[in-house]
Design a protein around this motif. Structure first.
Motif: not given
Length: 868
Positions: A522-532, A540-552
């Motif tokens: 499994p693999f998750g992701y997200g991105l947010s960009v705020d231009r002022i 402002l830029v924020r990014a994330r990734v996350n995942g694993g294989d049920g154990h790690t």
């Protein structure tokens, strides 16, 4: 160093704890940490049955099924005695008898005796678990496990009548009038003059000893909900620390999801006192103030025209909680593959910043941010909604109460909001605000079109300023996408600093959140960009990734601000990895540009020292500290109603630090001496107390002569709950979303006597914060009817036996087998008409049957004849 000695002792103590042996000749023990729960749906030849089984899998990969639940799902008539590890009865038809003795390791089927290893069955939680391969052997079944979909597909050597019964029910549904869903009683908790509030308590204290200088501080926060003056009261107390004064808040009000308050106003909610004023598009985000509000807006979660789905990955069997700010929106449990899903999430207008908190089975707590765009609670066609608020922003019932938690200005505001539903999932909105002599007037249009949500908002101010905002949100497969753009005149941004921000003339927000569909990786992701854009433009830029294989498990987040200043970015990488009975945790904080490349690092080992308590020890480095390196040790508990942590740290300079965190929930009862402990969050959510009893006199209520039943399970909205009734026949379901209807019914799969049946179809409960909804659910002793239809079937058709109650409704159906045998189970006592019908619904046999409680009637035979 004394702390290292303490940590080493704890590690040795943890290592000395005896582990449960995995013996091939015995089933998994009830406290075996290697036992995995598999909650699977049962299918028969790809036909989905309305049953979910709590199977178990041990460290050797053997799978054990709860025999009583499994037999009920397939229509086997087996009487199971878990304590004695014996069972008896028949499988497909009354002639297919089976006797099973797990103590002796012997079963007899169709007169043939077979021996087996007694370790292939065991009793747990008043259920007899049997090895799945053994079940296949004595029942003539074949299993196909699809754990990636949490399904068990069953096939059999001798066809079972399940499919025929299902087809017959479909035919009856087409021929008979449409069945109306039974009207379930709605159970709520009435408002009282006063009630003991439910309380969430968080206490934090720390102490530092550095170069013989001692410092300490502590803080206590209490959040309570209960009844006061026939209204719901919300209390909050935060103790003062140093320069910050103590804070107290009090809000009174009522809620009614059905909108039956205040007569023709059809209000769903009104409150006064210390208010948390909701966001006003283009004007202001959430504010605090003293005032009153009334509305008929739907309560969160009670009505949504297009609910949003939030899902993701977590360690298997984790508890996953979702928050918006400090408000708990829901709680679910990740499945054995680590997948979780919140199927219906109430969202506010515009971007919703959500927190996903994961509590793993080993106590590890993980948190991630999600951003979803939503406005899914708009009115239906022709429906109107309103909300009126008058409040003094920045004030409270208690002097100085808001200073420590709010920076709102002191001003009086009057706010009016109105929505009108249009056709096609669209609606209009309007807003009017008066604040210190300045007026704001806004209008908007919102619509769901082809699976996309889009909106247009405008706002004008009395000094000639204006702003406009447009946005769209759409889900592409497993990815959520939203884009919003706002423009404003320079003068608009100077009016009381509204939401657009002082001096900002343009804001663009982009949000992308999603997850892969892979069950193995499994693999998750997200991105947010705020231009002022404005006098000081920035991105402002924020990014994330996350995942694993049920154990790690791994996760990486990074944030950066791009503007005129020198480039800088910072991130955090997290890794969780199992090491036998322990769990390794590795965190690294890093930066680029003006930020330090290597900022923080922590390496720790986590392991259990008892059933509920765990210990964590390791090293921690922070570049901003004078003594960058510290050895750390923690004892903590995050199970049941108590969250507790005791932390130590000894740095390279000899400085010692310690802190304690204690969090606990207490459910309010009618008297102080009867308060119950619950998990933290009790003050924000609802609770239900269920009492299960054997209704001996069939009067539908618990009275003299009835018996309270232990080990009875419950279903909530069709899904089996983990909780079961205790020795007093009671169980407690906490942290249920407030104001949202939930259907509760007894789980018949948990009944120890196969003749028992639920006395009713359950009840609808509407929890509310601070009170416990009490529900009595009865069990009756039902009967079983066996019989044979004698004579030839007309045109050799497949015949169906129907049991018709005194109202003329078909209560039970059973397809006759090749010998003309039919079986009815779970029959309520009373008088019935037994009727045999052909495939066209034409009666060809009929007789009256009187059913006594707990009876096993084996002589209900009749001769076939055409009934005109």
């Amino acid at each position: 160093m004394p702390l290292l000695g303490v940590v080493a002792s704890l590690a040795l103590a943890a290592s000395a704890i005896p582990q449960n042996p995995q013996n091939g000749g015995s089933g998994p023990k009830s406290d075996d940490s290697n036992v995995e729960l598999l909650l699977v749906d049962v299918l028969y030849d790809h036909l989905r049955l309305d049953t979910a089984l709590a199977a178990l899998q041990d460290g050797h990969g053997r799978r054990f099924l709860p025999l009583r639940q499994f037999a009920n799902a397939l229509g086997f008539r087996l009487r199971v005695e878990p304590q004695k590890r014996v069972m008896g009865g028949f499988l497909g038809d009354p002639g297919d008898r089976l006797a099973f003795n797990g103590v002796m390791g012997r079963y007899v089927h169709k007169g043939k005796a077979t021996n087996f290893d007694p370790g292939l069955c065991f009793e747990r939680d008043n259920e007899l678990y049997v090895d799945s391969d053994l079940i296949c052997a004595f029942a003539g079944l074949h299993f196909q496990w699809r754990l990636n979909r949490l399904e068990l597909d069953v096939s059999s050597d001798a066809p079972l009548p399940i499919r025929q019964q299902w087809i017959q029910r479909q035919r009856l549904n087409r021929v008979a009038p449409v069945q109306i869903r039974p009207l379930l009683p709605v159970v709520t908790s009435p408002y009282n003059v006063w009630s003991v509030p439910s309380i969430d308590m968080v206490w934090y204290t720390d102490a530092n000893v550095d170069s013989k200088v001692q410092q300490s501080s502590s803080r206590l926060q209490l959040e309570g909900r209960g009844d006061l003056l026939f209204m719901s009261a919300r209390y909050r107390y935060i103790s003062g620390t140093g320069a910050e004064p103590a804070s107290e808040l009090l809000t009174l009000g009522r809620e009614d999801p059905t909108g039956r308050m205040l007569g023709p106003m059809h209000a769903t909610q009104f409150s006064f006192g210390d208010l948390n004023i909701p966001q006003i598009p283009l004007f202001a985000r959430t504010q605090n103030g003293l005032g009153a509000t009334i509305s008929n807006f739907p309560l969160p979660g009670s009505a949504m025209s297009a609910p949003s789905i939030v899902d993701g990955r977590a360690p298997p069997r984790s508890i996953v909680e979702m928050y918006r700010g400090s408000d708990l929106l829901g709680t679910v449990r990740a499945d054995s593959d680590g997948h979780y899903e919140f199927p219906s999430t109430p969202l506010d207008s515009g971007p919703n910043d959500l927190r996903i908190v994961v509590i793993a089975p080993n106590g590890e707590v993980q948190e991630e941010q999600r951003t979803l765009y939503g406005d899914a609670n708009g009115p239906s066609k022709g429906q109107s909604q309103y909300r009126v608020t008058a409040a003094h922003i920045g004030s409270s019932l208690f002097p100085n109460a808001i200073k420590g938690i709010s920076q709102d200005q002191q001003r009086m505001e009057y706010i009016g909001e109105y929505r009108l539903g249009l056709a096609g999932g669209s609606w209009l909105s309007s807003t009017a605000v008066e604040s210190e002599g300045r007026e704001f007037l806004g209008a908007g249009f919102h619509s769901w079109t082809a699976g996309s949500l889009w909106h247009l908002e405008t706002m004008l101010s009395s000094n000639g300023g204006s702003a406009i905002s447009a946005g769209i949100s759409r889900r592409f497969g497993r990815t959520n996408f939203s884009l919003e753009h706002t423009l404003a005149t320079p003068s608009f941004g100077l009016d009381l600093i509204p939401e657009i921000g002082s001096e900002a003339t343009s804001i663009t927000k982009l949000r992308v959140d999603g997850a892969s569909g892979s069950s193995r990786h499994p693999f998750g992701y997200g991105l947010s960009v705020d231009r002022i854009d404005g006098s000081t433009p920035a991105t402002l830029v924020r990014a994330r990734v996350n995942g694993g294989d049920g154990h790690t498990f791994y996760a990486n987040t990074i944030a950066t601000r791009i503007g005129r200043d020198p480039f800088d970015a910072s991130g955090l990488f997290q890794l969780r990895y199992p090491l036998g009975e322990s769990f390794a945790k590795f965190d690294v904080g890093y930066g680029f540009g003006v930020e330090r490349l290597f900022q923080t690092a922590r390496l720790s080992i986590d392991r259990a020292i008892s059933r509920d308590y765990r210990v964590r020890y390791g090293l921690d480095y922070d570049a901003t500290r004078i003594a960058g390196l510290e050895s750390v040790g923690t004892i903590y508990r995050v199970f049941g109603p108590l969250e507790f942590g005791l932390n130590f740290a000894l740095d390279a300079r000899g400085g010692l630090k310690a802190n304690v965190l204690l969090s606990i929930g207490m459910e309010g009862e009618e008297a102080l001496h009867s308060m119950m402990l619950s998990r933290p969050g009790a003050a924000q959510t609802g609770s239900v107390a269920i009492r299960a009893y054997l209704d001996r006199n069939y009067d539908g209520r618990f009275d003299q002569g009835d018996v309270l039943l232990p080990n009875i399970g419950v279903r909530i909205d069709g899904r089996a709950a983990i909780t079961k009734t205790g020795e007093t026949g009671r169980c407690f379901l906490d942290r249920l979303p407030s104001g949202r209807e939930a259907t509760v019914i007894l789980n018949e799969d948990s009944f120890e006597d196969p003749s028992w049946a639920a006395a009713s179809a359950g009840a609808i409960v509407i929890p509310r914060p601070g009170r416990i909804v009490r529900v009595d659910l009865g069990v009756i002793e039902s009967a079983e009817i066996e019989g044979r239809a004698e004579g030839l079937a007309p045109n050799h058709q497949v015949l169906t036996a129907e049991l018709i109650d005194y109202l003329g409704k078909v209560a039970h159906t059973s397809v006759l087998d090749s010998d003309g045998i039919y079986v009815f189970s779970k029959v309520r006592p009373g008088d019935y008409t037994l009727r045999i019908a052909d495939s066209a619904g034409q009666p060809c046999g009929m007789r009256l049957v009187r059913v006594a409680p707990g009876a096993t009637m084996k002589d209900c035979d009749l001769k076939l004849s055409i009934v005109k």
